[in-house]
Scaffold this motif. Structure first.
Motif, PDB file in Angstrom:
ATOM      1  N   TYR A   1      17.338  -6.612  14.902  1.00 41.35           N
ATOM      2  CA  TYR A   1      17.330  -5.723  16.064  1.00 41.35           C
ATOM      3  C   TYR A   1      16.186  -5.996  17.030  1.00 41.35           C
ATOM      4  O   TYR A   1      16.086  -5.347  18.073  1.00 41.35           O
ATOM      5  CB  TYR A   1      17.265  -4.263  15.590  1.00 41.35           C
ATOM      6  N   ALA A   2      15.328  -6.952  16.720  1.00 37.89           N
ATOM      7  CA  ALA A   2      14.127  -7.208  17.520  1.00 37.89           C
ATOM      8  C   ALA A   2      14.447  -7.595  18.960  1.00 37.89           C
ATOM      9  O   ALA A   2      13.791  -7.114  19.895  1.00 37.89           O
ATOM     10  CB  ALA A   2      13.265  -8.267  16.862  1.00 37.89           C
ATOM     11  N   ALA A   3      15.433  -8.445  19.184  1.00 34.06           N
ATOM     12  CA  ALA A   3      15.755  -8.885  20.544  1.00 34.06           C
ATOM     13  C   ALA A   3      16.231  -7.723  21.400  1.00 34.06           C
ATOM     14  O   ALA A   3      15.812  -7.584  22.561  1.00 34.06           O
ATOM     15  CB  ALA A   3      16.802  -9.993  20.504  1.00 34.06           C
ATOM     16  N   THR A   4      17.082  -6.886  20.847  1.00 30.68           N
ATOM     17  CA  THR A   4      17.568  -5.716  21.584  1.00 30.68           C
ATOM     18  C   THR A   4      16.416  -4.763  21.866  1.00 30.68           C
ATOM     19  O   THR A   4      16.273  -4.247  22.973  1.00 30.68           O
ATOM     20  CB  THR A   4      18.675  -4.991  20.786  1.00 30.68           C
ATOM     21  N   PHE A   5      15.574  -4.545  20.871  1.00 30.45           N
ATOM     22  CA  PHE A   5      14.417  -3.666  21.024  1.00 30.45           C
ATOM     23  C   PHE A   5      13.526  -4.157  22.164  1.00 30.45           C
ATOM     24  O   PHE A   5      13.085  -3.371  23.000  1.00 30.45           O
ATOM     25  CB  PHE A   5      13.619  -3.610  19.715  1.00 30.45           C
ATOM     26  N   GLU A   6      13.281  -5.451  22.216  1.00 27.32           N
ATOM     27  CA  GLU A   6      12.407  -6.018  23.251  1.00 27.32           C
ATOM     28  C   GLU A   6      12.965  -5.808  24.651  1.00 27.32           C
ATOM     29  O   GLU A   6      12.207  -5.623  25.604  1.00 27.32           O
ATOM     30  CB  GLU A   6      12.167  -7.497  22.987  1.00 27.32           C
ATOM     31  N   ILE A   7      14.279  -5.817  24.786  1.00 32.94           N
ATOM     32  CA  ILE A   7      14.900  -5.571  26.092  1.00 32.94           C
ATOM     33  C   ILE A   7      14.639  -4.136  26.547  1.00 32.94           C
ATOM     34  O   ILE A   7      14.319  -3.885  27.702  1.00 32.94           O
ATOM     35  CB  ILE A   7      16.416  -5.848  26.041  1.00 32.94           C
ATOM     36  N   VAL A   8      14.753  -3.200  25.630  1.00 35.04           N
ATOM     37  CA  VAL A   8      14.578  -1.781  25.964  1.00 35.04           C
ATOM     38  C   VAL A   8      13.102  -1.447  26.175  1.00 35.04           C
ATOM     39  O   VAL A   8      12.758  -0.629  27.018  1.00 35.04           O
ATOM     40  CB  VAL A   8      15.193  -0.872  24.881  1.00 35.04           C
ATOM     41  N   ASP A   9      12.217  -2.104  25.438  1.00 39.36           N
ATOM     42  CA  ASP A   9      10.773  -1.872  25.536  1.00 39.36           C
ATOM     43  C   ASP A   9      10.239  -2.545  26.801  1.00 39.36           C
ATOM     44  O   ASP A   9       9.578  -3.571  26.758  1.00 39.36           O
ATOM     45  CB  ASP A   9      10.074  -2.409  24.285  1.00 39.36           C
ATOM     46  N   ALA A  10      10.531  -1.941  27.937  1.00 41.84           N
ATOM     47  CA  ALA A  10      10.245  -2.549  29.243  1.00 41.84           C
ATOM     48  C   ALA A  10       8.766  -2.851  29.464  1.00 41.84           C
ATOM     49  O   ALA A  10       8.426  -3.866  30.065  1.00 41.84           O
ATOM     50  CB  ALA A  10      10.764  -1.644  30.354  1.00 41.84           C
ATOM     51  N   ASN A  11       7.876  -2.002  28.986  1.00 46.19           N
ATOM     52  CA  ASN A  11       6.452  -2.235  29.218  1.00 46.19           C
ATOM     53  C   ASN A  11       5.796  -3.054  28.101  1.00 46.19           C
ATOM     54  O   ASN A  11       4.599  -3.307  28.134  1.00 46.19           O
ATOM     55  CB  ASN A  11       5.693  -0.926  29.446  1.00 46.19           C
ATOM     56  N   LYS A  12       6.590  -3.456  27.122  1.00 49.95           N
ATOM     57  CA  LYS A  12       6.160  -4.348  26.030  1.00 49.95           C
ATOM     58  C   LYS A  12       4.971  -3.812  25.234  1.00 49.95           C
ATOM     59  O   LYS A  12       4.133  -4.566  24.774  1.00 49.95           O
ATOM     60  CB  LYS A  12       5.831  -5.748  26.571  1.00 49.95           C
ATOM     61  N   ASP A  13       4.958  -2.478  25.027  1.00 48.46           N
ATOM     62  CA  ASP A  13       3.870  -1.888  24.247  1.00 48.46           C
ATOM     63  C   ASP A  13       4.232  -1.704  22.773  1.00 48.46           C
ATOM     64  O   ASP A  13       3.450  -1.162  22.002  1.00 48.46           O
ATOM     65  CB  ASP A  13       3.419  -0.556  24.842  1.00 48.46           C
ATOM     66  N   GLY A  14       5.431  -2.150  22.388  1.00 47.16           N
ATOM     67  CA  GLY A  14       5.838  -2.042  20.990  1.00 47.16           C
ATOM     68  C   GLY A  14       6.531  -0.739  20.640  1.00 47.16           C
ATOM     69  O   GLY A  14       6.798  -0.482  19.465  1.00 47.16           O
ATOM     70  N   HIS A  15       6.824   0.069  21.651  1.00 49.20           N
ATOM     71  CA  HIS A  15       7.509   1.344  21.443  1.00 49.20           C
ATOM     72  C   HIS A  15       8.493   1.584  22.571  1.00 49.20           C
ATOM     73  O   HIS A  15       8.284   1.122  23.690  1.00 49.20           O
ATOM     74  CB  HIS A  15       6.511   2.503  21.405  1.00 49.20           C
ATOM     75  N   ILE A  16       9.537   2.349  22.278  1.00 47.42           N
ATOM     76  CA  ILE A  16      10.489   2.761  23.306  1.00 47.42           C
ATOM     77  C   ILE A  16      10.239   4.234  23.595  1.00 47.42           C
ATOM     78  O   ILE A  16      10.301   5.074  22.696  1.00 47.42           O
ATOM     79  CB  ILE A  16      11.946   2.552  22.844  1.00 47.42           C
ATOM     80  N   SER A  17       9.965   4.523  24.847  1.00 47.67           N
ATOM     81  CA  SER A  17       9.746   5.909  25.275  1.00 47.67           C
ATOM     82  C   SER A  17      11.041   6.471  25.851  1.00 47.67           C
ATOM     83  O   SER A  17      11.994   5.733  26.127  1.00 47.67           O
ATOM     84  CB  SER A  17       8.658   5.949  26.350  1.00 47.67           C
ATOM     85  N   ALA A  18      11.045   7.763  26.077  1.00 47.55           N
ATOM     86  CA  ALA A  18      12.200   8.406  26.698  1.00 47.55           C
ATOM     87  C   ALA A  18      12.423   7.832  28.101  1.00 47.55           C
ATOM     88  O   ALA A  18      13.564   7.626  28.513  1.00 47.55           O
ATOM     89  CB  ALA A  18      11.996   9.922  26.754  1.00 47.55           C
ATOM     90  N   THR A  19      11.359   7.544  28.811  1.00 44.43           N
ATOM     91  CA  THR A  19      11.472   6.975  30.160  1.00 44.43           C
ATOM     92  C   THR A  19      12.136   5.607  30.117  1.00 44.43           C
ATOM     93  O   THR A  19      13.017   5.306  30.934  1.00 44.43           O
ATOM     94  CB  THR A  19      10.083   6.891  30.817  1.00 44.43           C
ATOM     95  N   GLU A  20      11.735   4.771  29.165  1.00 45.26           N
ATOM     96  CA  GLU A  20      12.345   3.442  29.033  1.00 45.26           C
ATOM     97  C   GLU A  20      13.815   3.557  28.660  1.00 45.26           C
ATOM     98  O   GLU A  20      14.651   2.808  29.178  1.00 45.26           O
ATOM     99  CB  GLU A  20      11.596   2.605  27.993  1.00 45.26           C
ATOM    100  N   LEU A  21      14.137   4.482  27.788  1.00 46.25           N
ATOM    101  CA  LEU A  21      15.526   4.693  27.406  1.00 46.25           C
ATOM    102  C   LEU A  21      16.353   5.148  28.611  1.00 46.25           C
ATOM    103  O   LEU A  21      17.451   4.656  28.847  1.00 46.25           O
ATOM    104  CB  LEU A  21      15.623   5.714  26.275  1.00 46.25           C
ATOM    105  N   LYS A  22      15.791   6.053  29.392  1.00 41.65           N
ATOM    106  CA  LYS A  22      16.469   6.545  30.590  1.00 41.65           C
ATOM    107  C   LYS A  22      16.707   5.401  31.574  1.00 41.65           C
ATOM    108  O   LYS A  22      17.787   5.292  32.150  1.00 41.65           O
ATOM    109  CB  LYS A  22      15.637   7.658  31.239  1.00 41.65           C
ATOM    110  N   GLN A  23      15.716   4.524  31.755  1.00 39.05           N
ATOM    111  CA  GLN A  23      15.852   3.378  32.657  1.00 39.05           C
ATOM    112  C   GLN A  23      16.953   2.435  32.180  1.00 39.05           C
ATOM    113  O   GLN A  23      17.738   1.925  32.981  1.00 39.05           O
ATOM    114  CB  GLN A  23      14.531   2.619  32.762  1.00 39.05           C
ATOM    115  N   LEU A  24      17.010   2.194  30.873  1.00 32.50           N
ATOM    116  CA  LEU A  24      18.049   1.331  30.316  1.00 32.50           C
ATOM    117  C   LEU A  24      19.427   1.922  30.585  1.00 32.50           C
ATOM    118  O   LEU A  24      20.332   1.222  31.038  1.00 32.50           O
ATOM    119  CB  LEU A  24      17.863   1.147  28.810  1.00 32.50           C
TER     120      LEU A  24
END
Length: 70
Positions: A7-30
């Protein structure tokens, strides 16, 4: 624990700021990029469902565990 490498490649796409976490804002942007405009409340609820340690963000391990439940 699920295999994070699957799942790492998909995770990296969603983790827009590349901080190692997906925030609600990043999820909303996706979701907006995918044509689904969700509210901040909905994004926060989704993150809370996947966030097993309660830090308010989704780690790669949490993402992989959730996705593996499929």
């Amino acid at each position: 624990m699920a295999d994070t490498s699957a799942y790492a490649a998909t995770f990296e796409i969603v983790d827009a700021n590349k901080d190692g976490h997906i925030s609600a804002t990043e999820l909303k942007q996706l979701m907006k990029a995918l044509g689904e405009d969700i509210t901040e409340e909905t994004a926060t609820e989704v993150v809370q469902r996947m966030d097993s340690n309660g830090d308010g963000e989704i780690s790669l391990a949490e993402f992989a565990t959730y996705m593996a439940k499929g």
